[in-house]
Design an enzyme around this catalytic site. Sequence first.
Site, mmCIF file in Angstrom:
data_model
loop_
_atom_site.group_PDB
_atom_site.id
_atom_site.type_symbol
_atom_site.label_atom_id
_atom_site.label_comp_id
_atom_site.label_asym_id
_atom_site.label_seq_id
_atom_site.Cartn_x
_atom_site.Cartn_y
_atom_site.Cartn_z
ATOM 1 N N PRO A 1 -4.152 1.090 18.704
ATOM 2 C CA PRO A 1 -4.092 0.512 17.341
ATOM 3 C C PRO A 1 -4.170 1.565 16.099
ATOM 4 O O PRO A 1 -3.585 1.124 15.000
ATOM 5 C CB PRO A 1 -5.123 -0.391 17.305
ATOM 6 C CG PRO A 1 -6.325 -0.131 18.286
ATOM 7 C CD PRO A 1 -5.685 0.548 19.198
ATOM 8 N N TYR B 1 -9.356 5.606 7.006
ATOM 9 C CA TYR B 1 -9.406 6.010 8.171
ATOM 10 C C TYR B 1 -10.600 7.341 8.525
ATOM 11 O O TYR B 1 -10.351 8.372 7.744
ATOM 12 C CB TYR B 1 -8.116 6.756 9.044
ATOM 13 C CG TYR B 1 -7.113 5.627 9.148
ATOM 14 C CD1 TYR B 1 -6.943 4.726 10.401
ATOM 15 C CD2 TYR B 1 -6.340 5.320 8.035
ATOM 16 C CE1 TYR B 1 -6.004 4.039 10.661
ATOM 17 C CE2 TYR B 1 -5.131 4.255 8.319
ATOM 18 C CZ TYR B 1 -5.020 3.717 9.500
ATOM 19 O OH TYR B 1 -4.172 2.963 9.849
ATOM 20 N N LYS C 1 0.993 0.291 15.100
ATOM 21 C CA LYS C 1 2.263 0.132 15.285
ATOM 22 C C LYS C 1 2.827 -0.760 16.275
ATOM 23 O O LYS C 1 4.110 -1.014 16.303
ATOM 24 C CB LYS C 1 2.711 1.759 15.892
ATOM 25 C CG LYS C 1 2.687 2.910 15.106
ATOM 26 C CD LYS C 1 3.739 2.956 13.972
ATOM 27 C CE LYS C 1 3.769 3.711 12.859
ATOM 28 N NZ LYS C 1 4.016 3.090 11.662
ATOM 29 N N TYR D 1 3.634 7.217 9.574
ATOM 30 C CA TYR D 1 3.119 5.740 9.216
ATOM 31 C C TYR D 1 3.742 4.742 8.491
ATOM 32 O O TYR D 1 3.541 3.610 8.683
ATOM 33 C CB TYR D 1 1.762 6.409 8.234
ATOM 34 C CG TYR D 1 0.655 5.259 8.263
ATOM 35 C CD1 TYR D 1 -0.471 5.236 8.706
ATOM 36 C CD2 TYR D 1 0.723 4.281 7.322
ATOM 37 C CE1 TYR D 1 -1.422 4.233 8.957
ATOM 38 C CE2 TYR D 1 -0.259 3.077 7.207
ATOM 39 C CZ TYR D 1 -1.355 3.292 8.009
ATOM 40 O OH TYR D 1 -2.241 2.294 7.924
ATOM 41 N N HIS E 1 0.805 -1.135 0.118
ATOM 42 C CA HIS E 1 -0.099 0.086 -0.010
ATOM 43 C C HIS E 1 0.869 1.199 0.039
ATOM 44 O O HIS E 1 1.746 1.492 0.899
ATOM 45 C CB HIS E 1 -1.013 -0.122 1.215
ATOM 46 C CG HIS E 1 -2.065 -0.854 1.087
ATOM 47 N ND1 HIS E 1 -3.310 -0.826 1.804
ATOM 48 C CD2 HIS E 1 -2.339 -2.027 0.311
ATOM 49 C CE1 HIS E 1 -4.198 -1.682 1.610
ATOM 50 N NE2 HIS E 1 -3.517 -2.549 0.593
HETATM 51 C C1 PHB Z 1 -6.192 -3.847 10.786
HETATM 52 O O1 PHB Z 1 -5.970 -4.424 9.779
HETATM 53 O O2 PHB Z 1 -6.456 -4.575 11.774
HETATM 54 C C2 PHB Z 1 -5.830 -2.519 11.097
HETATM 55 C C3 PHB Z 1 -5.176 -1.497 10.320
HETATM 56 C C4 PHB Z 1 -4.583 -0.440 10.531
HETATM 57 C C5 PHB Z 1 -4.732 0.020 11.754
HETATM 58 C C6 PHB Z 1 -5.280 -0.669 12.863
HETATM 59 C C7 PHB Z 1 -5.697 -1.764 12.572
HETATM 60 O O3 PHB Z 1 -4.365 1.381 12.130
#
Ligand code: PHB
Length: 390
Positions: A293, A201, A297, A385, A72
Site C-alpha cells: 500500500p 510518510y 496505487k 506518486y 493534495h
Molecule cells: C490511506 O489513507 O489509507 C493511505 C494513504 C496513502 C497510502 C496508503 C494508504 O500510501
Amino acid sequence: MRVQVAIVGGGPSGQLLGRLLQQAGIDAVILERQSGDYVLGRIRAGVLEQVCIDLMDEAGVGERMHREGLIHGGFDMLFNGERHRIDMEQLTGGKHVMVYGQTELTRDLMDARRAAGLTTIYQAGNVTVHDFDTAKPRVRYEKDGQTHEIECDFIAGCDGFHGICRASIPRRAIHEYEKTYPFGWLGVLSETPPVHEELIYANSPRGFALCSQRSHSRSRYYLQVPLTDKVEDWSDETFWQELRLRLDPDAREKLVTGPSIEKSIAPLRSFVTEPMHFGRMFLAGDAAHIVPPTGAKGLNLAATDVKYLSGALIEFYQDRSEAAIGHYSERCLRRIWRAERFSWWFTSLMHRFPENGEIGQKFQEAELDYLVNSRAASTSLAENYVGLPL
Ligand code: PHB
Ligand code: APR
C-alpha cells in the site's frame, strides 16, 4: 438469465466496470459474495490519481467526490527527525492527487447502480465460472438454496486477490509473480482531525508510520508491525503511544488521539498475473495484481484496468472488433509493472528491514537524503506518486 457481461465481484473494480458498461448500453450483472454493507465496511487506501478522478467523472458519479474530496499538492517525508515536503504540484507542472475514501467511491457507484435499477446479486454463494474458453461462457451461483446459471459473452473477474476467476484459469496458461514482505501495516481509523493537512510518510528507527486522512475530521494512521502481531495486542493507547514515538516533535505535539473506529492488520504483497485473460474471461483489479500500500496505487491500477476493459468491450459491441480485447492484458501490464516497481521501491525505502543489517539502513538514509535534496530524484518520486501517464 442471459447477459452480455457477467461481472464477478462487486468491489470498486466490478462496480466501476458495471457503470461504464451501462453507459454504453451493454447489459451486465454483478455477482458479489458478500452483502453491500460488508463490502463498504472494508477500509482501504483512498488517494486518487487524476486518471481515477476523470473516470469517476466520465461515469457520471463524481459529484460528491468533488464536493468532499481533498486536493493534495504535496506530502511530507519524515526521516532523521525532520520533515521534508515533496511539492508534487511544483515538480510535476501542476498535478495533484485527491484524498477520497475508497469506501465513499464504492458507495457512490453502488448508489448510482441502484438508482438505475440494475441487478447486483449480493450474497451469491459458490460462484463458479465455466466454458470461458468458448464463445458461450457461463457463470453459476447459489442463492436462497437454489442454483442459478447465467449465460454471457464475457466474464469479468473483478473478484479480488482471493477470488475464483483467476483460480479457475488452467495453471499452465498463466504465470504469477509474487513477493511478500516480512511485516504488516496496523491501521487505525479515528474521528479526530488529521495531525497535518497533508500526508506524512515516516521512516523512523522504530519502523514505518503513515499519517493519512479521510476528511478534516477523520484520520487514518498506520504503523509497520511484525507479521506475528495480532490486532488484540494493540490497545488504542499503545497504538497512539507508538505512533507518537515515530513522529517528529511538532507532529507529536499536534497529534489528536481518540477511540479507534476501525483497527486492522494487513500483510504486504507484490503480485502480478500474466496474462490477464484466458479466452473470454478477463481479470481486473486485485484479481490480477496486488501492490504493497505504500504510495496507494491499488485502487488507481484497478481503475485503469477497468478503463481499458470497458473500452475494449465497448469496441467489441459497437465496432465488432476484437482488436482492443486482444490488447487488453498487454496494455494494462505496462502500467501495472511500473506501479509495482514504484510501490516496491517506496516500501523498501520507508520500512525497517533488520535483516538488511546496519549497511542496509545506511543505504536507506543516503537515498532519503538524495531524494529530498535532488530535484531530479524528488521529481521522480512526485511523478510516480501523482500517476504516470496512461
Ligand atoms: C490511506 O489513507 O489509507 C493511505 C494513504 C496513502 C497510502 C496508503 C494508504 O500510501
Ligand atoms: N464470488 C463473488 N464475489 C467474490 C468472490 C466470489 N467467489 N470472491 C471475492 N468476491 C468479491 C469480494 O467480496 C469483493 O467484494 O469480489 C470483490 C473484490 O473486491 P476488492 O477486493 O476490493 O478488489 P477490486 O474491486 O479489484 O478493488 C481493488 O481494492 O484492495 C484494494 O488496493 C486495492 O484499491 C484496490 C481495490
